[in-house]
Design a protein around this motif. Structure first.
Motif, PDB file in Angstrom:
ATOM      1  N   GLU A 168       0.838  -1.213   0.000  1.00  0.00           N
ATOM      2  CA  GLU A 168       0.000   0.000   0.000  1.00  0.00           C
ATOM      3  C   GLU A 168       0.868   1.257   0.000  1.00  0.00           C
ATOM      4  OE1 GLU A 168      -3.509   0.247  -0.313  1.00  0.00           O
ATOM      5  OE2 GLU A 168      -3.053  -1.813  -0.934  1.00  0.00           O
ATOM      6  N   TRP A 169       2.010   1.214   0.683  1.00  0.00           N
ATOM      7  CA  TRP A 169       2.914   2.360   0.678  1.00  0.00           C
ATOM      8  C   TRP A 169       3.443   2.599  -0.734  1.00  0.00           C
ATOM      9  CZ3 TRP A 169       6.090   0.150   5.310  1.00  0.00           C
ATOM     10  CH2 TRP A 169       5.302   0.205   6.481  1.00  0.00           C
ATOM     11  N   ILE A 170       3.727   1.518  -1.449  1.00  0.00           N
ATOM     12  CA  ILE A 170       4.186   1.656  -2.839  1.00  0.00           C
ATOM     13  C   ILE A 170       3.090   2.283  -3.686  1.00  0.00           C
ATOM     14  CG2 ILE A 170       4.834   0.365  -4.917  1.00  0.00           C
ATOM     15  CD1 ILE A 170       6.295  -1.617  -2.970  1.00  0.00           C
ATOM     16  N   ARG A 171       1.857   1.884  -3.471  1.00  0.00           N
ATOM     17  CA  ARG A 171       0.734   2.474  -4.221  1.00  0.00           C
ATOM     18  C   ARG A 171       0.653   3.984  -3.985  1.00  0.00           C
ATOM     19  NH1 ARG A 171      -4.732  -0.019  -3.436  1.00  0.00           N
ATOM     20  NH2 ARG A 171      -5.066   0.852  -5.485  1.00  0.00           N
ATOM     21  N   VAL A 172       0.851   4.408  -2.743  1.00  0.00           N
ATOM     22  CA  VAL A 172       0.829   5.847  -2.433  1.00  0.00           C
ATOM     23  C   VAL A 172       1.961   6.547  -3.175  1.00  0.00           C
ATOM     24  CG1 VAL A 172       1.174   7.567  -0.585  1.00  0.00           C
ATOM     25  CG2 VAL A 172      -0.326   5.598  -0.206  1.00  0.00           C
ATOM     26  N   GLU A 182       7.555   7.023   1.766  1.00  0.00           N
ATOM     27  CA  GLU A 182       8.949   6.698   1.465  1.00  0.00           C
ATOM     28  C   GLU A 182       9.724   6.377   2.744  1.00  0.00           C
ATOM     29  OE1 GLU A 182       9.674   9.038  -2.747  1.00  0.00           O
ATOM     30  OE2 GLU A 182      10.272  10.042  -0.896  1.00  0.00           O
ATOM     31  N   ASP A 183       9.517   7.153   3.800  1.00  0.00           N
ATOM     32  CA  ASP A 183      10.201   6.869   5.067  1.00  0.00           C
ATOM     33  C   ASP A 183       9.850   5.469   5.561  1.00  0.00           C
ATOM     34  OD1 ASP A 183      11.397   9.357   5.072  1.00  0.00           O
ATOM     35  OD2 ASP A 183      10.121  10.198   6.656  1.00  0.00           O
ATOM     36  N   SER A 184       8.572   5.121   5.512  1.00  0.00           N
ATOM     37  CA  SER A 184       8.130   3.805   5.985  1.00  0.00           C
ATOM     38  C   SER A 184       8.696   2.688   5.119  1.00  0.00           C
ATOM     39  CB  SER A 184       6.601   3.731   5.991  1.00  0.00           C
ATOM     40  OG  SER A 184       6.070   4.653   6.903  1.00  0.00           O
TER      41      SER A 184
END
Length: 169
Positions: free
Chosen positions: A103-107, A137-139
């Motif tokens: 999900e972070w990649i999707r963002v 990106e930090d996560s």
């Protein structure tokens, strides 16, 4: 149950090390309740207290193999479909709270696409996009750094190299 010394991902705090599992001697806190005492890897001078019974908000850091597979999947991960500009922050927040690296990649992919469109139109990035791409990106980079055993500052280049190698095969 997690153990002392283990890396976990803790919501918007990113990768943390479990420093202790203990009760807290703080007024107003149940003295019988166990807590994970977490030290964020990339947020200095911060400590997080998570009740052991709420451990669902934590997850183990990806293994090296899982991180490599995730990187290979990046080209196939679709960005979010933003249909209403008024709900964009809510959608980003939902993805970030999922504690899911996909999900972070999707963002990240969504915001990169939005940046390009705005630049072509001669407009600046929105404050919401700027705030959430930094969080995502930090996560993501923090978790990949720990999983791959590399410096966080090298993660972006590492991912780029891996994707380039995969594209040339």
């Amino acid at each position: 149950m997690y153990s002392v010394g283990q890396y976990v991902v803790c919501g918007n705090k990113g990768v943390c090390t479990i420093e202790d599992i203990t009760t807290l001697d703080i007024s107003g806190v149940d003295k019988a309740k166990l807590y994970y005492i977490l030290k964020p890897q990339y947020i200095s001078a911060s400590t997080v207290y998570v009740p052991v019974e709420n451990a669902a908000s934590l997850r183990e850091v990806l293994t090296r193999e899982e991180a490599e597979r995730l990187i290979e999947k990046i080209p196939d991960i679709l960005p979010l479909k933003i249909t209403n500009e008024k709900t964009v922050e809510q959608e980003y927040r939902s993805c970030m709270r999922s504690n899911d690296s996909t999900e972070w990649i999707r963002v990240i992919k969504t915001i990169h696409g939005r940046r390009q469109k705005r630049q072509q139109a001669g407009r600046k990035e929105t404050a919401v996009d700027g705030r959430y791409i930094k969080m995502a990106e930090d996560s993501l980079y923090g978790e990949l750094a720990v999983a791959l055993g590399i410096e966080r500052s090298r993660v972006c280049a590492y991912v780029g190299d891996k994707l380039q190698d995969a594209a040339s095969v």
